[in-house]
Structure formats: structure tokens, C-alpha cells
Design an enzyme around this catalytic site. Structure first.
Site, PDB file in Angstrom:
ATOM      1  N   PHE A 166     -14.230  58.416 -18.361  1.00 15.76           N
ATOM      2  CA  PHE A 166     -14.982  59.668 -18.218  1.00 15.76           C
ATOM      3  C   PHE A 166     -15.827  59.983 -19.432  1.00 15.76           C
ATOM      4  CE2 PHE A 166     -11.491  61.421 -20.731  1.00 15.76           C
ATOM      5  CZ  PHE A 166     -12.147  62.367 -21.509  1.00 15.76           C
ATOM      6  N   GLU A 193     -13.845  59.148 -11.834  1.00 20.36           N
ATOM      7  CA  GLU A 193     -13.924  60.167 -10.776  1.00 20.36           C
ATOM      8  C   GLU A 193     -14.098  61.573 -11.368  1.00 20.36           C
ATOM      9  OE1 GLU A 193     -11.467  58.303 -11.787  1.00 20.36           O
ATOM     10  OE2 GLU A 193      -9.498  58.933 -11.041  1.00 20.36           O
ATOM     11  N   ARG A 194     -13.995  61.691 -12.723  1.00 20.32           N
ATOM     12  CA  ARG A 194     -14.146  63.008 -13.339  1.00 20.32           C
ATOM     13  C   ARG A 194     -15.611  63.432 -13.433  1.00 20.32           C
ATOM     14  NH1 ARG A 194      -9.534  63.578 -12.638  1.00 20.32           N
ATOM     15  NH2 ARG A 194      -7.903  62.478 -13.742  1.00 20.32           N
ATOM     16  N   CYS A 298     -13.777  57.161 -28.201  1.00 17.08           N
ATOM     17  CA  CYS A 298     -12.876  56.091 -28.651  1.00 17.08           C
ATOM     18  C   CYS A 298     -13.146  55.725 -30.097  1.00 17.08           C
ATOM     19  CB  CYS A 298     -13.017  54.864 -27.771  1.00 17.08           C
ATOM     20  SG  CYS A 298     -14.572  54.035 -28.014  1.00 17.08           S
ATOM     21  N   GLU A 400      -2.649  58.023 -29.397  1.00 12.84           N
ATOM     22  CA  GLU A 400      -4.010  58.543 -29.242  1.00 12.84           C
ATOM     23  C   GLU A 400      -3.929  59.939 -28.627  1.00 12.84           C
ATOM     24  OE1 GLU A 400      -6.593  56.873 -26.136  1.00 12.84           O
ATOM     25  OE2 GLU A 400      -8.195  56.811 -27.616  1.00 12.84           O
TER      26      GLU A 400
HETATM   27  P1  NAD Z   1      -8.455  56.094 -17.938  1.00 17.33           P
HETATM   28  O1  NAD Z   1      -7.764  54.839 -18.359  1.00 17.33           O
HETATM   29  O2  NAD Z   1      -7.636  57.200 -17.419  1.00 17.33           O
HETATM   30  O3  NAD Z   1      -9.530  55.773 -16.779  1.00 17.33           O
HETATM   31  C1  NAD Z   1     -10.495  54.764 -16.936  1.00 17.33           C
HETATM   32  C2  NAD Z   1     -10.841  54.208 -15.557  1.00 17.33           C
HETATM   33  O4  NAD Z   1      -9.670  53.633 -14.970  1.00 17.33           O
HETATM   34  C3  NAD Z   1     -11.358  55.269 -14.584  1.00 17.33           C
HETATM   35  O5  NAD Z   1     -12.426  54.721 -13.842  1.00 17.33           O
HETATM   36  C4  NAD Z   1     -10.146  55.550 -13.703  1.00 17.33           C
HETATM   37  O6  NAD Z   1     -10.498  55.920 -12.386  1.00 17.33           O
HETATM   38  C5  NAD Z   1      -9.410  54.222 -13.699  1.00 17.33           C
HETATM   39  N1  NAD Z   1      -7.958  54.374 -13.548  1.00 17.33           N
HETATM   40  C6  NAD Z   1      -7.205  55.407 -13.995  1.00 17.33           C
HETATM   41  N2  NAD Z   1      -5.908  55.198 -13.692  1.00 17.33           N
HETATM   42  C7  NAD Z   1      -5.842  54.011 -13.051  1.00 17.33           C
HETATM   43  C8  NAD Z   1      -4.773  53.255 -12.485  1.00 17.33           C
HETATM   44  N3  NAD Z   1      -3.498  53.682 -12.545  1.00 17.33           N
HETATM   45  N4  NAD Z   1      -5.063  52.069 -11.910  1.00 17.33           N
HETATM   46  C9  NAD Z   1      -6.332  51.635 -11.858  1.00 17.33           C
HETATM   47  N5  NAD Z   1      -7.380  52.311 -12.366  1.00 17.33           N
HETATM   48  C10 NAD Z   1      -7.150  53.483 -12.967  1.00 17.33           C
HETATM   49  O7  NAD Z   1      -9.353  56.550 -19.184  1.00 17.33           O
HETATM   50  P2  NAD Z   1     -10.205  57.889 -19.343  1.00 17.33           P
HETATM   51  O8  NAD Z   1      -9.276  59.036 -19.533  1.00 17.33           O
HETATM   52  O9  NAD Z   1     -11.240  57.964 -18.287  1.00 17.33           O
HETATM   53  O10 NAD Z   1     -10.965  57.579 -20.723  1.00 17.33           O
HETATM   54  C11 NAD Z   1     -10.420  57.839 -21.987  1.00 17.33           C
HETATM   55  C12 NAD Z   1      -9.822  56.595 -22.597  1.00 17.33           C
HETATM   56  O11 NAD Z   1     -10.825  55.574 -22.689  1.00 17.33           O
HETATM   57  C13 NAD Z   1      -9.337  56.797 -24.021  1.00 17.33           C
HETATM   58  O12 NAD Z   1      -8.107  56.134 -24.175  1.00 17.33           O
HETATM   59  C14 NAD Z   1     -10.420  56.154 -24.877  1.00 17.33           C
HETATM   60  O13 NAD Z   1      -9.990  55.714 -26.133  1.00 17.33           O
HETATM   61  C15 NAD Z   1     -10.806  55.005 -24.002  1.00 17.33           C
HETATM   62  N6  NAD Z   1     -12.122  54.489 -24.325  1.00 17.33           N
HETATM   63  C16 NAD Z   1     -12.174  53.281 -24.963  1.00 17.33           C
HETATM   64  C17 NAD Z   1     -13.398  52.752 -25.330  1.00 17.33           C
HETATM   65  C18 NAD Z   1     -13.472  51.423 -26.016  1.00 17.33           C
HETATM   66  O14 NAD Z   1     -14.551  50.824 -26.047  1.00 17.33           O
HETATM   67  N7  NAD Z   1     -12.392  50.908 -26.566  1.00 17.33           N
HETATM   68  C19 NAD Z   1     -14.575  53.455 -25.027  1.00 17.33           C
HETATM   69  C20 NAD Z   1     -14.473  54.690 -24.367  1.00 17.33           C
HETATM   70  C21 NAD Z   1     -13.234  55.194 -24.014  1.00 17.33           C
END
Ligand code: NAD
Length: 515
Positions: A166, A193-194, A298, A400
Site C-alpha cells: 500500500f 487492496e488499500r 520501507c 518493524e
Molecule cells: P503486506 O505484506 O500486508 O501486503 C503486500 C501485498 O501482499 C498486498 O498486495 C497484499 O494484498 C498482499 N497480501 C497480504 N497478505 C497476504 C497473504 N496472506 N497472502 C498473500 N498475499 C498477501 O504489506 P503492506 O502492509 O501493504 O506494506 C507494508 C510493508 O511493505 C512493510 O513491511 C514495508 O517495509 C514493506 N515494504 C518493503 C519495501 C522494500 O522494498 N523492501 C518497499 C515498500 C514496502
């Protein structure tokens, strides 16, 4: 035709209108048929402003089949012409930036100026990807044997997928789509989806730029859609960005299915402040990198590590003074430093971490809990929170938090500070502030972290270098953007050829060598 832009204008604050979003498949907006939806909030007001369909396995399969049919012609389009589509897309986004930034801000909660940075950082990777004809050039060795030439070429993988978080709804989809499309792949995007409206609008702009229908399909959804992608034989590669547990799951599942995968996870970025650093510069950097975008980056700095008591005391005083002046408010308002968090759940999760830190003995210098923004009483706000004397055994140090919380974890000397960043299970980014070149060079050389800033608090590499952390911040072995992206989204074919055809050496039963 339905368009994101036409559909949502002016709906903020009306409360009674809930837009229904779509998927984008074959160049058209497609109504979801699963009967499952997720609410999309305006985090600044706390109101539901839209609902997004959550795709069923069958809907995902249909999108993938559509992409596979479209990919064949796209792969045969020469890379310079593919690059021209990207160039037109860049122009269209530039014209649409104000609208896109406000749309992004209203679903995510980051300020409009910050949203423009989100879009621009994505576009910079698309700009880099226009160089596909150069980046896809293979290698050639002449006369490797008698009449033998050897060459390698890079070919697209086919249909590839991206699953995005998101917190950068423009940048991360573009970091994936830019190079994936430039390489001649079809791309299935499963955005968060957010805040799915900006990815849908970007898909419209790609179509307008001349991308053939079906080459980029956006499928909205949750775990069901992701699992459908992971278990579909047509999908050749999966790029994921999000939290570490999901990154690990997607990497393991994709690998077990024989797919190429690069999965980027969470972070806990330290900033080491040496006694010789310019402390005002360091404090300003910490405030921006710690609280910008409500800490939902991140590459946010979440741990300040001052070296020595004197540095620690002075830095803590400067930070405590500065946090009092931060302006938290509605994301579309002028003069706001940072806006709300993404959901009420996110506020509750961060609030729990704050309570835990208090219980475990951290010294609270600023408490952001319970912040109310007048006129937006139901918004998902959290004020800036600052802790001192945080130790490495505390959850608020180890995990985190992903919110506007900065902790000061003091180190007695440089070696201890270096060890803290190195020993932490995450290894995304780290910064050191110092005026001493020897220390900076030693730090760069020894610290076990993927992206390092020297007097730079958020060292997100430019588009033509690669982005990626180490340790629990990444699963997979190629980084995002830069040359690595062109390696990830292509497979190498190596050809050994002999001309002229008239050479006769008779049958040989031994392994050919250069002896
Ligand atoms: P998230 O892991 O909750 O969701 C990311 C994606 O995975 C979304 O599209 C979501 O629909 C999907 N998803 C969620 N739960 C799932 C499941 N159980 N099975 C399959 N798919 C699933 O992450 P978020 O809250 O959207 O984003 C924040 C996180 O992303 C933080 O931990 C941040 O550090 C990380 N992030 C990392 C980077 C990087 O390059 N390392 C960059 C941006 C964000």
C-alpha cells in the site's frame, strides 16, 4: 468507457457515494464477479470512499490467459518501439500528475507533495527502461573455435506478475511494470487492496500511450488472487514488495512452483550519528526520515544511534524540541508535514507498540497517541512519538513498527553502533552521519546492510542503480530496477554457431574443449 478519472472526481467528503472499483483486463474495466469486496478508506476522514472487488481464482486465470495471448505480439515488437510506448506514457503521467497525486494522497494519506515524489520515483524507472534496446543487447564472441561464434541474447519470460504494497501505490508498480514491459513481457499487477485507484489509472494511461490491450492487466484482490497467481503455470516470474512474512511465503511458494521470484520485505533502518557529525543536520534528517509519510516507508529511519553520551544527550534534546513543531493533518491540506496512517488497524497496531515500549522501560520524550485533527475527528492519525534509552532487547527495537515512531538506541562507541545495524535481522537501509571519511569508509565496507547513506538519511538508489536490502528484508537474488531488473525479467539464451557450413571434422566422441 468507464475511467478512474471520470468516476471519482469530487467524491471526497460526500460520504453517501461509495464508488465501486473494477479490474482492468484486456484494456477494459471489468466489474468484479466474486461477490467479495474490500473497503477503500479516505484515511484523512476515516470514511469509506470506495470498495474494491477481490478477484476469485477464475477471474485471475482469465486475466492471465488474456495476458498470455497479448504477450506474443508484444514480445515481437522491437524494443525501440516498446520504448516509445513508455516515452508516451511518461508524457501522459506528467500531464496527469496533479490529479494522480491527489488521488494517491486521498487513498493513502501521504501529503500531495510526497505523493508526487511517489509518482516521480516510479517514472524515473520507466525512463530508465526506455533504454531497453541497449540493455537487452547480448554478448558476442567471434572465433571461439574454427568458424565458431558464440553469442547470448536476452528474451522475455512471458507473463510475469507483480504484487505490491500500500505504501507506494505508484512507485512500486512502476518499478516492476516499466522494466517488465520494456523486456517484452505481459504484466499482471495485483496492487494493494488499500489504495488501488492509482494503479488502475496508470493502466488506463499505458493503454492511451499505445500499449496493446492485455499486455498490462490489473487484478484486484487479496490472498485468493495472490495464490491464484502463484499456482498458475503460465506465470513465469513474481515480483513482490510488502511485509517480511508475506515475502517469505510468496518466495517459498513461487520457488516451489518453479517460478523466478524476487520478494522484498520489511525493514528497521538505523542512522548512526557520530560525535563529530553536524548535529543540527542529523536531527533535521532524522525528523524527515523518521516521520515523513507517517513513517510508512520501507526506507524510513526508525532507529537513531548516537555514539557516546554527549552526542546522545544533545541529539535527544534537539529531536524532542523539533517533534513539537510537526504539523499532522489531512493529507490534501497545505502545510502538513505528514498525514494519517493507512487504516484504523494500523493506528491500533502502532499504539500497541508504543504501550509495549513504555512497559519495557523506554523513556518517552513525545507521545503521539490520541491525536485528534479538528474537523477530521475520525481520521487515522497518530502524532509523532519519540523514545530515548531504547535497548536492543525491546520489541520496539527488534520489530518493524511502520508508523511515526522514532527511537533513540544509544551506543557507547562506533563498534557497538556498527554491530547494532549489522546484527539486526533486517538489512534494508542504514545511514551514518559523520565528518570523518575514514569512519564512513569503514562503515560502508563492514556493515551488513544493502543500501547505505553517508550523510544521506534515505539512500534509495537512483533508477539506474539497483534497489534491494539484505537479510530478512529480501528473498531472492536480484534487486529491483537498474540493470538487475533487466536480468530478472529476461532469460538468457546462448547460441554456439559454426559458419561456413562446409567445415568437416568427422564424428567426435569426446567433450569439445579449447585444448
Ligand atoms: P503486506 O505484506 O500486508 O501486503 C503486500 C501485498 O501482499 C498486498 O498486495 C497484499 O494484498 C498482499 N497480501 C497480504 N497478505 C497476504 C497473504 N496472506 N497472502 C498473500 N498475499 C498477501 O504489506 P503492506 O502492509 O501493504 O506494506 C507494508 C510493508 O511493505 C512493510 O513491511 C514495508 O517495509 C514493506 N515494504 C518493503 C519495501 C522494500 O522494498 N523492501 C518497499 C515498500 C514496502
Amino acid at each position: 468507457m468507464y475511467s478512474v478519472r471520470g468516476a471519482d472526481e469530487g467524491t471526497r467528503g460526500m460520504g453517501t457515494m461509495t464508488r465501486e472499483l473494477t479490474h482492468f483486463v484486456g484494456g477494459k474495466h471489468i466489474t468484479g464477479t466474486s461477490g467479495r469486496f474490500s473497503d477503500v478508506f479516505d484515511p484523512s476522514t476515516g470514511e469509506v470512499q470506495a470498495r474494491v472487488p477481490l478477484a476469485s481464482t477464475d477471474e485471475v486465470r482469465a486475466a492471465i490467459a488474456n495476458a498470455a495471448a497479448a504477450q506474443v505480439g508484444w514480445a515481437e515488437t522491437n524494443p525501440q518501439k516498446r520504448g516509445r510506448v513508455l516515452t508516451r506514457f511518461i508524457d501522459l503521467v506528467a500531464k496527469d500528475t496533479d490529479y494522480l497525486a491527489r488521488l494517491l494522497s486521498s487513498e493513502h494519506g501521504k501529503t500531495v507533495e510526497d505523493a508526487k515524489g511517489d509518482i516521480q520515483r516510479g517514472i524515473e524507472v520507466v525512463e530508465f527502461s526506455v533504454a531497453a534496446p541497449h540493455l537487452l543487447k547480448g554478448e558476442y564472441s567471434t572465433s571461439a573455435g574454427t568458424g565458431i561464434d558464440v553469442y547470448s541474447l536476452r528474451q522475455p519470460l512471458g507473463v510475469v506478475a507483480g504484487i505490491t504494497p500500500f505504501n507506494f501505490p505508484a512507485m512500486i508498480p512502476l518499478w516492476q511494470a516499466g522494466p517488465a514491459l520494456a523486456c517484452g513481457n505481459a504484466f499482471i499487477l495485483k496492487p494493494s487492496e488499500r489504495d488501488p485507484s492509482v494503479p488502475l489509472r496508470l493502466a488506463e494511461l499505458f493503454l492511451e500511450a499505445g500499449l496493446p490491450e492485455g499486455v498490462l492487466n490489473v487484478i484486484n484482490g487479496d490472498k485468493e488472487a495472490v495464490d491464484a497467481i502463484l499456482h498458475d503455470d503460465t506465470i513465469q516470474a513474481v515480483g513482490f514488495v510488502g511485509s517480511t512474512p508475506i515475502a517469505q511465503y510468496i518466495y517459498a511458494t513461487a520457488a516451489a512452483e518453479g517460478k523466478r521470484a524476487q520478494c522484498f520485505g520489511g525493514a528497521k533502518n538505523h542512522m548512526i550519528v557520530m560525535p563529530d557529525a553536524d548535529l543540527d543536520q542529523a536531527a533535521d534528517a532524522l525528523i524527515g526520515a523518521g516521520y515523513g509519510s507517517a513513517g510508512e516507508r520501507c526506507m524510513a529511519i526508525s532507529v537513531a544511534v548516537p555514539v557516546g553520551k554527549e552526542t546522545g544527550d544533545a541529539l535527544a534534546a534537539k529531536l524532542a524540541e523539533r517533534v513539537q513543531h510537526l504539523n499532522v493533518g489531512a493529507s490534501l491540506d497545505e502545510g502538513v508535514d505528514y498525514g494519517p496512517l493507512i487504516t484504523r488497524d494500523a493506528v491500533n497496531r502502532v499504539t500497541d507498540y508504543i504501550a509495549g515500549a513504555v512497559d519495557s522501560g523506554a523513556e518517552m520524550l513525545a507521545d503521539g497517541r490520541g491525536l485528534v485533527v479538528p474537523g477530521h475527528e475520525n481520521g487515522f492519525y497518530l502524532g509523532p512519538t519519540l523514545f530515548d534509552h531504547v535497548t536492543t532487547d525491546m520489541a520496539i527495537y527488534r520489530e518493524e513498527v511502520f508508523g511515526p515512531v522514532l527511537v533513540i538506541a544509544r551506543a557507547d562507541d562506533y563498534e557497538e553502533a556498527l554491530a547494532m545495524a549489522t546484527d539486526h535481522e533486517y538489512g534494508n537501509g542504514v545511514a551514518i552521519f559523520t565528518r570523518d571519511g575514514d569512519t564512513a569508509r569503514d562503515f560502508v565496507h563492514r556493515v551488513q546492510v544493502g543500501m547505505i547513506g553517508v550523510n544521506v538519511p534515505i539512500p534509495v538508489p537512483i533508477a539506474y542503480h539497483t534497489f534491494g536490502g539484505w537479510k530478512k528484508s529480501v528473498f531472492g537474488d536480484l534487486n529491483q530496477h537498474g540493470p538487475d531488473a533487466f536480468r530478472f525479467y529476461t532469460k538468457t539464451k546462448t547460441v554456439t554457431s559454426r559458419w561456413p557450413s562446409g567445415i568437416r571434422e568427422g564424428a567426435s566422441f569426446v567433450m569439445p574443449t579449447m585444448k
